[in-house]
Design a protein around this motif. Structure first.
Motif, PDB file in Angstrom:
ATOM      1  N   LYS A 102      15.089  25.905   3.374  1.00  0.00           N
ATOM      2  CA  LYS A 102      14.878  27.062   2.502  1.00  0.00           C
ATOM      3  C   LYS A 102      14.188  28.192   3.258  1.00  0.00           C
ATOM      4  O   LYS A 102      14.602  29.353   3.165  1.00  0.00           O
ATOM      5  CB  LYS A 102      14.039  26.645   1.289  1.00  0.00           C
ATOM      6  N   ILE A 103      13.170  27.851   4.019  1.00  0.00           N
ATOM      7  CA  ILE A 103      12.457  28.867   4.799  1.00  0.00           C
ATOM      8  C   ILE A 103      13.404  29.533   5.795  1.00  0.00           C
ATOM      9  O   ILE A 103      13.453  30.763   5.903  1.00  0.00           O
ATOM     10  CB  ILE A 103      11.247  28.241   5.517  1.00  0.00           C
ATOM     11  N   ILE A 104      14.174  28.724   6.509  1.00  0.00           N
ATOM     12  CA  ILE A 104      15.109  29.267   7.505  1.00  0.00           C
ATOM     13  C   ILE A 104      16.158  30.147   6.824  1.00  0.00           C
ATOM     14  O   ILE A 104      16.476  31.238   7.313  1.00  0.00           O
ATOM     15  CB  ILE A 104      15.765  28.122   8.304  1.00  0.00           C
ATOM     16  N   THR A 105      16.689  29.703   5.692  1.00  0.00           N
ATOM     17  CA  THR A 105      17.699  30.473   4.970  1.00  0.00           C
ATOM     18  C   THR A 105      17.167  31.838   4.553  1.00  0.00           C
ATOM     19  O   THR A 105      17.806  32.870   4.770  1.00  0.00           O
ATOM     20  CB  THR A 105      18.181  29.701   3.726  1.00  0.00           C
ATOM     21  N   TYR A 106      15.971  31.844   3.967  1.00  0.00           N
ATOM     22  CA  TYR A 106      15.405  33.108   3.497  1.00  0.00           C
ATOM     23  C   TYR A 106      15.062  34.033   4.663  1.00  0.00           C
ATOM     24  O   TYR A 106      15.284  35.245   4.579  1.00  0.00           O
ATOM     25  CB  TYR A 106      14.185  32.859   2.610  1.00  0.00           C
ATOM     26  N   VAL A 107      14.554  33.488   5.744  1.00  0.00           N
ATOM     27  CA  VAL A 107      14.241  34.327   6.914  1.00  0.00           C
ATOM     28  C   VAL A 107      15.519  34.945   7.486  1.00  0.00           C
ATOM     29  O   VAL A 107      15.543  36.138   7.811  1.00  0.00           O
ATOM     30  CB  VAL A 107      13.481  33.509   7.986  1.00  0.00           C
ATOM     31  N   VAL A 108      16.583  34.155   7.577  1.00  0.00           N
ATOM     32  CA  VAL A 108      17.849  34.677   8.104  1.00  0.00           C
ATOM     33  C   VAL A 108      18.387  35.790   7.210  1.00  0.00           C
ATOM     34  O   VAL A 108      18.802  36.846   7.697  1.00  0.00           O
ATOM     35  CB  VAL A 108      18.886  33.539   8.263  1.00  0.00           C
ATOM     36  N   PHE A 109      18.358  35.590   5.902  1.00  0.00           N
ATOM     37  CA  PHE A 109      18.863  36.615   5.001  1.00  0.00           C
ATOM     38  C   PHE A 109      17.986  37.864   5.001  1.00  0.00           C
ATOM     39  O   PHE A 109      18.489  38.983   4.840  1.00  0.00           O
ATOM     40  CB  PHE A 109      19.033  36.072   3.581  1.00  0.00           C
ATOM     41  N   ILE A 110      16.680  37.712   5.176  1.00  0.00           N
ATOM     42  CA  ILE A 110      15.802  38.877   5.279  1.00  0.00           C
ATOM     43  C   ILE A 110      16.123  39.658   6.547  1.00  0.00           C
ATOM     44  O   ILE A 110      16.206  40.891   6.526  1.00  0.00           O
ATOM     45  CB  ILE A 110      14.318  38.454   5.231  1.00  0.00           C
TER      46      ILE A 110
ATOM     47  N   ILE B 219      12.662  42.986  -0.530  1.00  0.00           N
ATOM     48  CA  ILE B 219      11.821  42.677  -1.684  1.00  0.00           C
ATOM     49  C   ILE B 219      12.488  41.626  -2.558  1.00  0.00           C
ATOM     50  O   ILE B 219      11.826  40.694  -3.040  1.00  0.00           O
ATOM     51  CB  ILE B 219      11.515  43.962  -2.485  1.00  0.00           C
ATOM     52  N   LEU B 220      13.798  41.741  -2.763  1.00  0.00           N
ATOM     53  CA  LEU B 220      14.517  40.736  -3.549  1.00  0.00           C
ATOM     54  C   LEU B 220      14.389  39.352  -2.929  1.00  0.00           C
ATOM     55  O   LEU B 220      14.108  38.372  -3.624  1.00  0.00           O
ATOM     56  CB  LEU B 220      15.993  41.120  -3.675  1.00  0.00           C
ATOM     57  N   TRP B 221      14.607  39.261  -1.621  1.00  0.00           N
ATOM     58  CA  TRP B 221      14.535  37.955  -0.944  1.00  0.00           C
ATOM     59  C   TRP B 221      13.132  37.383  -0.975  1.00  0.00           C
ATOM     60  O   TRP B 221      12.949  36.190  -1.227  1.00  0.00           O
ATOM     61  CB  TRP B 221      15.047  38.057   0.492  1.00  0.00           C
ATOM     62  N   VAL B 222      12.132  38.216  -0.735  1.00  0.00           N
ATOM     63  CA  VAL B 222      10.743  37.724  -0.719  1.00  0.00           C
ATOM     64  C   VAL B 222      10.328  37.256  -2.115  1.00  0.00           C
ATOM     65  O   VAL B 222       9.719  36.192  -2.266  1.00  0.00           O
ATOM     66  CB  VAL B 222       9.786  38.801  -0.170  1.00  0.00           C
ATOM     67  N   CYS B 223      10.671  38.033  -3.130  1.00  0.00           N
ATOM     68  CA  CYS B 223      10.321  37.639  -4.501  1.00  0.00           C
ATOM     69  C   CYS B 223      11.004  36.336  -4.896  1.00  0.00           C
ATOM     70  O   CYS B 223      10.408  35.490  -5.567  1.00  0.00           O
ATOM     71  CB  CYS B 223      10.685  38.745  -5.478  1.00  0.00           C
ATOM     72  N   SER B 224      12.243  36.170  -4.471  1.00  0.00           N
ATOM     73  CA  SER B 224      12.961  34.943  -4.774  1.00  0.00           C
ATOM     74  C   SER B 224      12.318  33.742  -4.090  1.00  0.00           C
ATOM     75  O   SER B 224      12.244  32.659  -4.668  1.00  0.00           O
ATOM     76  CB  SER B 224      14.412  35.075  -4.347  1.00  0.00           C
ATOM     77  N   TYR B 225      11.863  33.940  -2.859  1.00  0.00           N
ATOM     78  CA  TYR B 225      11.216  32.839  -2.143  1.00  0.00           C
ATOM     79  C   TYR B 225       9.871  32.482  -2.784  1.00  0.00           C
ATOM     80  O   TYR B 225       9.541  31.304  -2.928  1.00  0.00           O
ATOM     81  CB  TYR B 225      11.002  33.191  -0.670  1.00  0.00           C
ATOM     82  N   VAL B 226       9.127  33.497  -3.199  1.00  0.00           N
ATOM     83  CA  VAL B 226       7.788  33.261  -3.745  1.00  0.00           C
ATOM     84  C   VAL B 226       7.857  32.453  -5.033  1.00  0.00           C
ATOM     85  O   VAL B 226       7.190  31.430  -5.171  1.00  0.00           O
ATOM     86  CB  VAL B 226       7.050  34.603  -3.977  1.00  0.00           C
ATOM     87  N   ASN B 227       8.676  32.926  -5.996  1.00  0.00           N
ATOM     88  CA  ASN B 227       8.712  32.255  -7.284  1.00  0.00           C
ATOM     89  C   ASN B 227       9.902  32.781  -8.073  1.00  0.00           C
ATOM     90  O   ASN B 227      10.205  33.966  -8.023  1.00  0.00           O
ATOM     91  CB  ASN B 227       7.411  32.539  -8.041  1.00  0.00           C
ATOM     92  N   ILE B 228      10.526  31.925  -8.864  1.00  0.00           N
ATOM     93  CA  ILE B 228      11.677  32.337  -9.665  1.00  0.00           C
ATOM     94  C   ILE B 228      11.261  33.335 -10.738  1.00  0.00           C
ATOM     95  O   ILE B 228      12.021  34.255 -11.080  1.00  0.00           O
ATOM     96  CB  ILE B 228      12.396  31.115 -10.280  1.00  0.00           C
ATOM     97  N   ILE B 229      10.051  33.219 -11.264  1.00  0.00           N
ATOM     98  CA  ILE B 229       9.589  34.150 -12.300  1.00  0.00           C
ATOM     99  C   ILE B 229       9.362  35.532 -11.700  1.00  0.00           C
ATOM    100  O   ILE B 229       9.739  36.547 -12.292  1.00  0.00           O
ATOM    101  CB  ILE B 229       8.328  33.610 -12.991  1.00  0.00           C
ATOM    102  N   VAL B 230       8.782  35.582 -10.518  1.00  0.00           N
ATOM    103  CA  VAL B 230       8.581  36.864  -9.836  1.00  0.00           C
ATOM    104  C   VAL B 230       9.939  37.498  -9.541  1.00  0.00           C
ATOM    105  O   VAL B 230      10.136  38.710  -9.739  1.00  0.00           O
ATOM    106  CB  VAL B 230       7.767  36.675  -8.535  1.00  0.00           C
ATOM    107  N   PHE B 231      10.893  36.697  -9.089  1.00  0.00           N
ATOM    108  CA  PHE B 231      12.234  37.208  -8.824  1.00  0.00           C
ATOM    109  C   PHE B 231      12.883  37.716 -10.103  1.00  0.00           C
ATOM    110  O   PHE B 231      13.551  38.764 -10.095  1.00  0.00           O
ATOM    111  CB  PHE B 231      13.109  36.135  -8.180  1.00  0.00           C
ATOM    112  N   ALA B 232      12.709  36.997 -11.205  1.00  0.00           N
ATOM    113  CA  ALA B 232      13.301  37.428 -12.474  1.00  0.00           C
ATOM    114  C   ALA B 232      12.735  38.781 -12.904  1.00  0.00           C
ATOM    115  O   ALA B 232      13.478  39.658 -13.349  1.00  0.00           O
ATOM    116  CB  ALA B 232      13.055  36.380 -13.550  1.00  0.00           C
ATOM    117  N   LEU B 233      11.441  38.966 -12.752  1.00  0.00           N
ATOM    118  CA  LEU B 233      10.819  40.229 -13.154  1.00  0.00           C
ATOM    119  C   LEU B 233      11.199  41.376 -12.220  1.00  0.00           C
ATOM    120  O   LEU B 233      11.709  42.412 -12.653  1.00  0.00           O
ATOM    121  CB  LEU B 233       9.301  40.077 -13.209  1.00  0.00           C
TER     122      LEU B 233
END
Length: 129
Positions: free
Chosen positions: A99-107, A19-33
């Motif tokens: 960015k997409i590859i980085t987030y997918v790998v970390f997920i 959830i943290l990784w997906v929210c961060s990828y979607v938007n910084i505001i969503v990740f902050a919340l």
């Protein structure tokens, strides 16, 4: 353990990391919340480490995108140069793919965390003995 009972019962540590990784990828505001809520309501050091990792990766990509925007704006102020504009577009596309590859790998790494699996296996072995 996660202090918010509903989330603790519904989601494990692996899914909170995802959830943290997906929210961060979607938007910084969503990740902050969402990330802020998880950070405040969580006592687990493993989740806090993952939060810091997500935060640093997010900051790095924000800085790269800010730099590209600044360079693009500087190119726009000067005489029009089609090659420079095209280069910025290509670099921006490469950063997006990275960015997409980085987030997918970390997920994927969050989902197949060996430490968590080995801990659960050790606890199963202890209960069997």
């Amino acid at each position: 353990e996660f202090r918010c009972g509903y989330i603790n019962n519904r989601w494990g540590n692996k899914w909170l990391k995802v959830i943290l990784w997906v929210c961060s990828y979607v938007n910084i505001i969503v990740f902050a919340l969402v990330g802020g809520f998880i950070w405040l309501k969580n006592d687990n050091e493993e989740i806090k480490k993952e939060f810091k990792k997500v935060l640093w990766v997010t900051i790095i990509f924000i800085a790269i995108n800010a730099l590209l925007s600044l360079i693009s704006a500087c190119i726009g102020l000067g005489t029009y140069n089609a090659d420079a504009s095209r280069a910025i577009q290509v670099i921006s596309s490469l950063v997006t793919i990275g960015k997409i590859i980085t987030y997918v790998v970390f997920i994927i790494l969050a989902l197949v965390n060996k430490e968590e699996n080995s801990k659960s296996n050790n606890s199963k072995e202890e209960t069997n003995e």
